[in-house]
Design a protein around this motif. Structure first.
Motif, PDB file in Angstrom:
ATOM      1  N   ILE A   1       0.829  -1.202   0.000  1.00 29.44           N
ATOM      2  CA  ILE A   1       0.000   0.000   0.000  1.00 29.44           C
ATOM      3  C   ILE A   1       0.872   1.263   0.000  1.00 29.44           C
ATOM      4  N   ALA A   2       2.037   1.194   0.632  1.00 25.77           N
ATOM      5  CA  ALA A   2       2.946   2.347   0.689  1.00 25.77           C
ATOM      6  C   ALA A   2       3.428   2.771  -0.696  1.00 25.77           C
ATOM      7  N   LEU A   3       3.345   1.875  -1.682  1.00 24.63           N
ATOM      8  CA  LEU A   3       3.734   2.234  -3.056  1.00 24.63           C
ATOM      9  C   LEU A   3       2.778   3.248  -3.679  1.00 24.63           C
ATOM     10  N   GLY A   4       1.561   3.290  -3.198  1.00 24.34           N
ATOM     11  CA  GLY A   4       0.540   4.117  -3.833  1.00 24.34           C
ATOM     12  C   GLY A   4      -0.080   3.359  -5.000  1.00 24.34           C
ATOM     13  N   SER A   5      -0.794   4.085  -5.830  1.00 27.17           N
ATOM     14  CA  SER A   5      -1.524   3.460  -6.938  1.00 27.17           C
ATOM     15  C   SER A   5      -0.596   2.677  -7.854  1.00 27.17           C
TER      16      SER A   5
ATOM     17  N   VAL B   1       7.124  -6.279  -4.248  1.00 33.25           N
ATOM     18  CA  VAL B   1       7.115  -4.831  -4.388  1.00 33.25           C
ATOM     19  C   VAL B   1       8.260  -4.405  -5.294  1.00 33.25           C
ATOM     20  N   GLY B   2       9.438  -4.993  -5.090  1.00 34.59           N
ATOM     21  CA  GLY B   2      10.577  -4.719  -5.956  1.00 34.59           C
ATOM     22  C   GLY B   2      11.199  -3.366  -5.721  1.00 34.59           C
ATOM     23  N   GLN B   3      11.826  -2.844  -6.761  1.00 38.90           N
ATOM     24  CA  GLN B   3      12.548  -1.581  -6.710  1.00 38.90           C
ATOM     25  C   GLN B   3      12.135  -0.699  -7.881  1.00 38.90           C
ATOM     26  N   LYS B   4      12.630   0.537  -7.871  1.00 39.58           N
ATOM     27  CA  LYS B   4      12.316   1.482  -8.947  1.00 39.58           C
ATOM     28  C   LYS B   4      12.754   0.900 -10.297  1.00 39.58           C
ATOM     29  N   GLN B   5      11.878   1.079 -11.279  1.00 44.24           N
ATOM     30  CA  GLN B   5      12.178   0.633 -12.639  1.00 44.24           C
ATOM     31  C   GLN B   5      11.571   1.623 -13.624  1.00 44.24           C
ATOM     32  N   ASP B   6      11.966   1.520 -14.874  1.00 45.59           N
ATOM     33  CA  ASP B   6      11.499   2.430 -15.911  1.00 45.59           C
ATOM     34  C   ASP B   6      10.098   2.030 -16.361  1.00 45.59           C
ATOM     35  N   PHE B   7       9.123   2.853 -16.017  1.00 45.92           N
ATOM     36  CA  PHE B   7       7.718   2.583 -16.327  1.00 45.92           C
ATOM     37  C   PHE B   7       7.490   2.420 -17.828  1.00 45.92           C
TER      38      PHE B   7
ATOM     39  N   LEU C   1       4.523  -2.522 -10.603  1.00 41.96           N
ATOM     40  CA  LEU C   1       4.741  -1.321 -11.395  1.00 41.96           C
ATOM     41  C   LEU C   1       3.847  -0.224 -10.797  1.00 41.96           C
ATOM     42  N   ALA C   2       4.491   0.784 -10.182  1.00 41.73           N
ATOM     43  CA  ALA C   2       3.780   1.806  -9.415  1.00 41.73           C
ATOM     44  C   ALA C   2       3.872   3.161 -10.103  1.00 41.73           C
TER      45      ALA C   2
ATOM     46  N   ASP D   1       7.671   4.556 -10.068  1.00 45.49           N
ATOM     47  CA  ASP D   1       8.233   4.200 -11.370  1.00 45.49           C
ATOM     48  C   ASP D   1       7.910   5.192 -12.487  1.00 45.49           C
ATOM     49  N   ARG D   2       6.929   6.034 -12.262  1.00 45.37           N
ATOM     50  CA  ARG D   2       6.530   6.980 -13.318  1.00 45.37           C
ATOM     51  C   ARG D   2       6.680   8.435 -12.879  1.00 45.37           C
TER      52      ARG D   2
END
Length: 131
Positions: A48-52, A60-66, A78-79, A83-84
């Protein structure tokens, strides 16, 4: 075509914190993914902490290129915020009825022990959500 869902958890006060998920909201995908991989309070809070979300995935993973599917890890969520770069959106509802009334096609609710699902804002004869 997207099957939209909301994923939330019930707080001790009876209120709900939740996020939107754009893709694959049906129980055979998001429902099973939640049941299998997000089955503790800690994992639910982390999700839930990731947001939409655009897509719910096993971790949950890590930051990636949306915008670059070739470099995305298929096991990582993919958040929109992480990520975006969009605003962080975590919704708060005073109670379960308000949560379901804001409805997506499927509304998932973690009650602290298990996942419940509401299908297309289904309610009983008294107007209470059916899970």
């Amino acid at each position: 075509m997207a099957t939209r869902s909301a994923i939330g958890y019930l707080q001790p006060s009876g209120s709900v914190r939740a996020v939107y998920c754009h893709w694959d909201g049906y129980p055979a995908h998001n429902g099973e993914m939640l049941r299998r991989y997000y089955n503790t309070n800690e994992k639910v809070l982390e999700l839930i902490a990731l947001g939409s979300l655009s897509s719910l995935r096993p971790t949950v993973g890590q930051k990636q290129d949306f915008n670059n599917k070739e470099t995305q890890n298929e096991d990582w969520c993919l958040a929109y915020h992480r990520d975006r770069g969009e605003d962080l959106v975590i919704r708060h509802y005073d109670n379960v009825v308000d949560y379901v009334d804001d409805g997506e096609e499927y509304m998932y609710l973690w009650d602290g022990q298990t996942w419940l699902v509401n299908d297309h804002q289904a309610k009983d004869d008294n107007g209470f959500p059916i899970f």
